[in-house]
Motif scaffolding. Sequence first.
Motif, PDB file in Angstrom:
ATOM      1  N   GLY A   6       0.821  -1.193   0.000  1.00  0.00           N
ATOM      2  CA  GLY A   6       0.000   0.000   0.000  1.00  0.00           C
ATOM      3  C   GLY A   6       0.863   1.253   0.000  1.00  0.00           C
ATOM      4  O   GLY A   6       2.040   1.220   0.348  1.00  0.00           O
ATOM      5  N   THR A   7       0.257   2.363  -0.387  1.00  0.00           N
ATOM      6  CA  THR A   7       0.968   3.629  -0.330  1.00  0.00           C
ATOM      7  C   THR A   7       1.020   4.100   1.121  1.00  0.00           C
ATOM      8  O   THR A   7       0.395   3.514   2.000  1.00  0.00           O
ATOM      9  CB  THR A   7       0.252   4.679  -1.187  1.00  0.00           C
ATOM     10  OG1 THR A   7      -1.082   4.784  -0.714  1.00  0.00           O
ATOM     11  CG2 THR A   7       0.220   4.274  -2.645  1.00  0.00           C
TER      12      THR A   7
ATOM     13  N   LEU B  28       0.325  -3.201  -8.184  1.00  0.00           N
ATOM     14  CA  LEU B  28       0.668  -3.438  -6.782  1.00  0.00           C
ATOM     15  C   LEU B  28       1.518  -2.287  -6.253  1.00  0.00           C
ATOM     16  O   LEU B  28       2.350  -1.741  -6.968  1.00  0.00           O
ATOM     17  CB  LEU B  28       1.472  -4.733  -6.631  1.00  0.00           C
ATOM     18  CG  LEU B  28       0.843  -6.038  -7.088  1.00  0.00           C
ATOM     19  CD1 LEU B  28       1.871  -7.145  -7.056  1.00  0.00           C
ATOM     20  CD2 LEU B  28      -0.320  -6.395  -6.208  1.00  0.00           C
ATOM     21  N   ASP B  29       1.287  -1.915  -4.999  1.00  0.00           N
ATOM     22  CA  ASP B  29       2.162  -0.985  -4.276  1.00  0.00           C
ATOM     23  C   ASP B  29       2.812  -1.775  -3.159  1.00  0.00           C
ATOM     24  O   ASP B  29       2.116  -2.256  -2.261  1.00  0.00           O
ATOM     25  CB  ASP B  29       1.350   0.172  -3.675  1.00  0.00           C
ATOM     26  CG  ASP B  29       0.789   1.066  -4.751  1.00  0.00           C
ATOM     27  OD1 ASP B  29       1.586   1.597  -5.521  1.00  0.00           O
ATOM     28  OD2 ASP B  29      -0.442   1.225  -4.812  1.00  0.00           O
ATOM     29  N   VAL B  30       4.130  -1.909  -3.215  1.00  0.00           N
ATOM     30  CA  VAL B  30       4.784  -2.724  -2.198  1.00  0.00           C
ATOM     31  C   VAL B  30       5.872  -1.925  -1.491  1.00  0.00           C
ATOM     32  O   VAL B  30       6.386  -0.935  -2.008  1.00  0.00           O
ATOM     33  CB  VAL B  30       5.412  -4.011  -2.785  1.00  0.00           C
ATOM     34  CG1 VAL B  30       4.372  -4.836  -3.513  1.00  0.00           C
ATOM     35  CG2 VAL B  30       6.562  -3.699  -3.708  1.00  0.00           C
ATOM     36  N   VAL B  31       6.193  -2.374  -0.295  1.00  0.00           N
ATOM     37  CA  VAL B  31       7.315  -1.851   0.484  1.00  0.00           C
ATOM     38  C   VAL B  31       8.264  -3.019   0.719  1.00  0.00           C
ATOM     39  O   VAL B  31       7.835  -4.084   1.146  1.00  0.00           O
ATOM     40  CB  VAL B  31       6.837  -1.282   1.831  1.00  0.00           C
ATOM     41  CG1 VAL B  31       8.007  -0.725   2.623  1.00  0.00           C
ATOM     42  CG2 VAL B  31       5.796  -0.214   1.614  1.00  0.00           C
TER      43      VAL B  31
ATOM     44  N   THR C 102      10.893  -7.908  -6.944  1.00  0.00           N
ATOM     45  CA  THR C 102       9.746  -7.624  -7.814  1.00  0.00           C
ATOM     46  C   THR C 102       9.553  -8.737  -8.842  1.00  0.00           C
ATOM     47  O   THR C 102       8.415  -9.058  -9.187  1.00  0.00           O
ATOM     48  CB  THR C 102       9.931  -6.278  -8.527  1.00  0.00           C
ATOM     49  OG1 THR C 102      11.191  -6.277  -9.193  1.00  0.00           O
ATOM     50  CG2 THR C 102       9.852  -5.144  -7.560  1.00  0.00           C
ATOM     51  N   GLU C 103      10.647  -9.327  -9.308  1.00  0.00           N
ATOM     52  CA  GLU C 103      10.498 -10.453 -10.236  1.00  0.00           C
ATOM     53  C   GLU C 103       9.787 -11.619  -9.544  1.00  0.00           C
ATOM     54  O   GLU C 103       8.931 -12.269 -10.131  1.00  0.00           O
ATOM     55  CB  GLU C 103      11.868 -10.913 -10.739  1.00  0.00           C
ATOM     56  CG  GLU C 103      12.376 -10.125 -11.926  1.00  0.00           C
ATOM     57  CD  GLU C 103      11.406 -10.159 -13.080  1.00  0.00           C
ATOM     58  OE1 GLU C 103      11.026 -11.264 -13.503  1.00  0.00           O
ATOM     59  OE2 GLU C 103      10.990  -9.081 -13.537  1.00  0.00           O
TER      60      GLU C 103
ATOM     61  N   ASN D  86       4.770  -0.915  -8.072  1.00  0.00           N
ATOM     62  CA  ASN D  86       5.396   0.313  -7.586  1.00  0.00           C
ATOM     63  C   ASN D  86       6.053   0.015  -6.256  1.00  0.00           C
ATOM     64  O   ASN D  86       5.367  -0.405  -5.317  1.00  0.00           O
ATOM     65  CB  ASN D  86       4.344   1.410  -7.368  1.00  0.00           C
ATOM     66  CG  ASN D  86       3.726   1.846  -8.660  1.00  0.00           C
ATOM     67  OD1 ASN D  86       4.411   1.976  -9.670  1.00  0.00           O
ATOM     68  ND2 ASN D  86       2.426   2.057  -8.634  1.00  0.00           N
ATOM     69  N   VAL D  87       7.345   0.225  -6.182  1.00  0.00           N
ATOM     70  CA  VAL D  87       8.012   0.113  -4.885  1.00  0.00           C
ATOM     71  C   VAL D  87       7.931   1.488  -4.252  1.00  0.00           C
ATOM     72  O   VAL D  87       8.629   2.416  -4.646  1.00  0.00           O
ATOM     73  CB  VAL D  87       9.468  -0.362  -5.053  1.00  0.00           C
ATOM     74  CG1 VAL D  87      10.138  -0.462  -3.703  1.00  0.00           C
ATOM     75  CG2 VAL D  87       9.503  -1.705  -5.746  1.00  0.00           C
TER      76      VAL D  87
END
Lengths: 170, 110
Positions: free
Chosen positions: A71-72, A111-114, A125-126, A150-151
Amino acid sequence: MSSSSSAAATERDGTGGTGSGAPRRTGPAPGAPPSHAALTTEHGQTRIADAVVAKIAGLAAREIPGVYSMGTGFARRMGQLRSLVPGSTDIDTVAQGVSVEVGERETAVDLDVVTWYGQNIVEVTEAVRSNVIERVEGMTGLRVVEVNINVDDIYVEGQDSGEPSQSRVQ
Amino acid sequence: MGGSDRVGLARAVAAAAGSTPGVSRLVAGGLIPAVTHVPGGTVTGVRLGATAVSVHIAIDRFPLEPVITGVVQAVGAVLSGADDERRVEVVVEDVEDSALRSGPFGTGAS
């Protein structure tokens, strides 16, 4: 099975050019609205909602150990607040950071990931991308056309304590 | 390029490299660990890069060269079996203490 196929054969042979005779129930009708179904059979069709694909994608992304959170920034803070409310479940936050578009046979996932500090982000991400594609295609039968990641942030261990309390010089 | 390909390839490479004689274990090593992320865990010591598959190992015997050649051959066989044209990269991250005691250095000292 054999009787129906032979009946179809005799119909085709006997009636000749009347292809547009009785309406067929099998297959999508040309004038019908597009069905959001991965599976259309003669006994009905299966619809898969966006939320289902979003949850599957969210869980699949979290299966990768390199994903710290999703999430953002704003969504993550809201998720933390929501998790403090009694009675709330973790299920609500599964789809956090996931937005999907589900079409008739295909789907696209954003996707928004941390991630954690100290990792190869490309590797993470792969791994996320291939796992999301595998899980969504395996569970829903929809073809995943793209997974955009999106990282948003990187998590540094000890960051939760806020500002560094110790001064750098003694 | 399915997900299972990637996971399966990383596991196959790790198995091939880990069973090569002279390789004691695969290590992540380094500041940025060389790992492949798979659902629910990581495959240690294998990194599937864009142009090369790098394998990070610890070695338990001297000399190093035949062990490294063995790893390159074993991993190369896995990659060619999977129609993968990437190079094989071997990084020796560590040498076991036992190799130092019983190897050429050890015999010379005792």
